[in-house]
Write a protein that holds these residues in place. Structure first.
Motif, PDB file in Angstrom:
ATOM      1  N   HIS A 180       0.528   0.178  -1.377  1.00  0.00           N
ATOM      2  CA  HIS A 180       0.076   1.597  -1.274  1.00  0.00           C
ATOM      3  C   HIS A 180       0.449   2.323   0.130  1.00  0.00           C
ATOM      4  CE1 HIS A 180      -1.644   1.916  -5.325  1.00  0.00           C
ATOM      5  NE2 HIS A 180      -2.217   0.575  -5.153  1.00  0.00           N
ATOM      6  N   ALA A 181       0.255   1.734   1.018  1.00  0.00           N
ATOM      7  CA  ALA A 181       0.631   2.176   2.390  1.00  0.00           C
ATOM      8  C   ALA A 181       2.090   2.612   2.362  1.00  0.00           C
ATOM      9  CB  ALA A 181       0.351   1.166   3.625  1.00  0.00           C
ATOM     10  N   LEU A 182       2.893   1.794   1.901  1.00  0.00           N
ATOM     11  CA  LEU A 182       4.582   2.129   1.612  1.00  0.00           C
ATOM     12  C   LEU A 182       4.546   3.201   0.861  1.00  0.00           C
ATOM     13  CD1 LEU A 182       5.800  -1.640   1.814  1.00  0.00           C
ATOM     14  CD2 LEU A 182       6.046  -0.050   3.370  1.00  0.00           C
ATOM     15  N   GLU A 183       4.041   3.197  -0.368  1.00  0.00           N
ATOM     16  CA  GLU A 183       4.342   4.362  -1.299  1.00  0.00           C
ATOM     17  C   GLU A 183       3.709   5.814  -0.746  1.00  0.00           C
ATOM     18  OE1 GLU A 183       2.614   2.758  -5.016  1.00  0.00           O
ATOM     19  OE2 GLU A 183       4.423   1.833  -5.383  1.00  0.00           O
ATOM     20  N   ASP A 184       2.689   5.734   0.162  1.00  0.00           N
ATOM     21  CA  ASP A 184       2.202   6.911   0.732  1.00  0.00           C
ATOM     22  C   ASP A 184       3.188   7.421   1.618  1.00  0.00           C
ATOM     23  OD1 ASP A 184      -0.197   6.984  -0.719  1.00  0.00           O
ATOM     24  OD2 ASP A 184      -1.480   6.224   0.838  1.00  0.00           O
ATOM     25  N   CYS A 229       7.966  -6.411  -1.279  1.00  0.00           N
ATOM     26  CA  CYS A 229       9.428  -6.203  -0.718  1.00  0.00           C
ATOM     27  C   CYS A 229       9.932  -4.584  -1.113  1.00  0.00           C
ATOM     28  CB  CYS A 229      10.297  -6.725  -1.682  1.00  0.00           C
ATOM     29  SG  CYS A 229       9.920  -8.555  -1.751  1.00  0.00           S
ATOM     30  N   VAL A 230      10.881  -4.288  -0.305  1.00  0.00           N
ATOM     31  CA  VAL A 230      11.182  -2.982  -0.171  1.00  0.00           C
ATOM     32  C   VAL A 230      12.862  -2.972  -0.207  1.00  0.00           C
ATOM     33  CG1 VAL A 230       9.396  -2.038   1.074  1.00  0.00           C
ATOM     34  CG2 VAL A 230      11.339  -2.920   2.375  1.00  0.00           C
ATOM     35  N   PRO A 231      13.748  -1.919  -0.609  1.00  0.00           N
ATOM     36  CA  PRO A 231      14.901  -1.841  -0.640  1.00  0.00           C
ATOM     37  C   PRO A 231      15.612  -2.326   0.651  1.00  0.00           C
ATOM     38  CG  PRO A 231      14.302   0.025  -1.779  1.00  0.00           C
ATOM     39  CD  PRO A 231      13.093  -0.765  -1.143  1.00  0.00           C
ATOM     40  N   ASP A 232      16.871  -2.794   0.711  1.00  0.00           N
ATOM     41  CA  ASP A 232      17.417  -3.420   2.008  1.00  0.00           C
ATOM     42  C   ASP A 232      17.368  -2.143   3.008  1.00  0.00           C
ATOM     43  OD1 ASP A 232      17.753  -5.648   0.951  1.00  0.00           O
ATOM     44  OD2 ASP A 232      19.796  -5.599   0.411  1.00  0.00           O
ATOM     45  N   SER A 233      17.662  -1.015   2.537  1.00  0.00           N
ATOM     46  CA  SER A 233      17.801   0.115   3.670  1.00  0.00           C
ATOM     47  C   SER A 233      16.719   0.742   4.101  1.00  0.00           C
ATOM     48  CB  SER A 233      18.598   1.217   2.935  1.00  0.00           C
ATOM     49  OG  SER A 233      18.129   1.899   1.814  1.00  0.00           O
ATOM     50  N   ALA A 234      15.447   0.324   3.423  1.00  0.00           N
ATOM     51  CA  ALA A 234      14.288   0.807   3.727  1.00  0.00           C
ATOM     52  C   ALA A 234      13.400   0.062   4.773  1.00  0.00           C
ATOM     53  CB  ALA A 234      13.624   1.276   2.621  1.00  0.00           C
ATOM     54  N   LEU A 235      13.771  -1.203   4.809  1.00  0.00           N
ATOM     55  CA  LEU A 235      13.087  -2.122   5.830  1.00  0.00           C
ATOM     56  C   LEU A 235      12.652  -1.460   7.077  1.00  0.00           C
ATOM     57  CD1 LEU A 235      11.685  -5.152   5.985  1.00  0.00           C
ATOM     58  CD2 LEU A 235      14.075  -5.787   6.563  1.00  0.00           C
ATOM     59  N   PRO A 236      13.444  -0.991   7.925  1.00  0.00           N
ATOM     60  CA  PRO A 236      13.162  -0.460   9.118  1.00  0.00           C
ATOM     61  C   PRO A 236      11.911   0.416   9.089  1.00  0.00           C
ATOM     62  CG  PRO A 236      15.453  -0.525   9.149  1.00  0.00           C
ATOM     63  CD  PRO A 236      14.823  -0.750   7.759  1.00  0.00           C
ATOM     64  N   LEU A 237      12.136   1.492   7.891  1.00  0.00           N
ATOM     65  CA  LEU A 237      10.986   2.270   7.870  1.00  0.00           C
ATOM     66  C   LEU A 237       9.754   1.887   7.363  1.00  0.00           C
ATOM     67  CD1 LEU A 237      13.104   5.480   6.318  1.00  0.00           C
ATOM     68  CD2 LEU A 237      12.258   5.095   8.497  1.00  0.00           C
ATOM     69  N   ALA A 238       9.808   0.813   6.527  1.00  0.00           N
ATOM     70  CA  ALA A 238       8.685  -0.022   5.918  1.00  0.00           C
ATOM     71  C   ALA A 238       7.777  -0.749   7.016  1.00  0.00           C
ATOM     72  CB  ALA A 238       9.029  -0.829   4.892  1.00  0.00           C
ATOM     73  N   LEU A 239       8.646  -1.342   8.058  1.00  0.00           N
ATOM     74  CA  LEU A 239       7.898  -1.981   9.071  1.00  0.00           C
ATOM     75  C   LEU A 239       7.206  -0.933   9.829  1.00  0.00           C
ATOM     76  CD1 LEU A 239      10.610  -4.705  10.115  1.00  0.00           C
ATOM     77  CD2 LEU A 239       8.546  -4.768   8.607  1.00  0.00           C
ATOM     78  N   GLU A 240       7.750   0.276  10.161  1.00  0.00           N
ATOM     79  CA  GLU A 240       7.258   1.218  10.977  1.00  0.00           C
ATOM     80  C   GLU A 240       5.867   1.646  10.338  1.00  0.00           C
ATOM     81  OE1 GLU A 240       9.402   4.505  12.011  1.00  0.00           O
ATOM     82  OE2 GLU A 240      11.158   3.099  12.664  1.00  0.00           O
ATOM     83  N   ALA A 241       5.932   1.884   8.875  1.00  0.00           N
ATOM     84  CA  ALA A 241       4.883   2.232   8.221  1.00  0.00           C
ATOM     85  C   ALA A 241       3.772   1.408   7.943  1.00  0.00           C
ATOM     86  CB  ALA A 241       5.125   2.681   6.864  1.00  0.00           C
ATOM     87  N   LEU A 242       4.195  -0.150   7.886  1.00  0.00           N
ATOM     88  CA  LEU A 242       2.939  -1.065   8.050  1.00  0.00           C
ATOM     89  C   LEU A 242       2.409  -1.448   9.249  1.00  0.00           C
ATOM     90  CD1 LEU A 242       5.011  -3.747   5.838  1.00  0.00           C
ATOM     91  CD2 LEU A 242       2.777  -2.379   4.986  1.00  0.00           C
ATOM     92  N   ARG A 243       3.096  -0.972  10.482  1.00  0.00           N
ATOM     93  CA  ARG A 243       2.678  -1.022  11.683  1.00  0.00           C
ATOM     94  C   ARG A 243       1.521   0.270  11.880  1.00  0.00           C
ATOM     95  NH1 ARG A 243       7.818  -2.521  13.481  1.00  0.00           N
ATOM     96  NH2 ARG A 243       7.864  -4.756  13.832  1.00  0.00           N
ATOM     97  N   ALA A 244       1.910   1.569  11.454  1.00  0.00           N
ATOM     98  CA  ALA A 244       1.086   2.537  11.518  1.00  0.00           C
ATOM     99  C   ALA A 244      -0.150   2.533  10.926  1.00  0.00           C
ATOM    100  CB  ALA A 244       2.006   3.947  11.098  1.00  0.00           C
TER     101      ALA A 244
END
Length: 93
Positions: free
Chosen positions: A18-22, A50-65
């Motif tokens: 849900h954090a990633l989808e937000d 899991c997230v698409p390959d291209s979204a991994l850096p943004l996903a890690l930032e969102a999870l840290r946030a």
């Protein structure tokens, strides 16, 4: 697909999803169906967000946030869902 988050339990997995989808990042929970197969035994390491390959850096930032990943954690190790990993050969039982 790349693993952005390894969850301890189902609640953690869906909280991360849900954090990633937000953050407008498509996320998928893998391993959810395996939880019932263990019966009374706890299964560890089966829940992955899991997230698409291209979204991994943004996903890690969102999870840290969202404070789901520590800020000092290095980038996620390559852990693709595809079968591209080399065959480990014979493993001990």
């Amino acid at each position: 697909m790349q693993v952005a988050y390894r969850a301890i339990n189902l609640f953690d997995a869906h909280l991360a999803r849900h954090a990633l989808e937000d953050a407008q990042i498509p996320a998928f929970v893998f391993g959810e169906q395996l939880l019932g197969a263990g019966g009374e035994l706890p299964l560890f390491g089966v829940l992955r967000v899991c997230v698409p390959d291209s979204a991994l850096p943004l996903a890690l930032e969102a999870l840290r946030a969202a404070e789901l990943l520590p800020s000092g954690l290095p980038e996620a190790a390559a852990d693709p869902i595809s079968g591209d990993a080399p065959d480990p050969g014979l493993l001990p039982v």
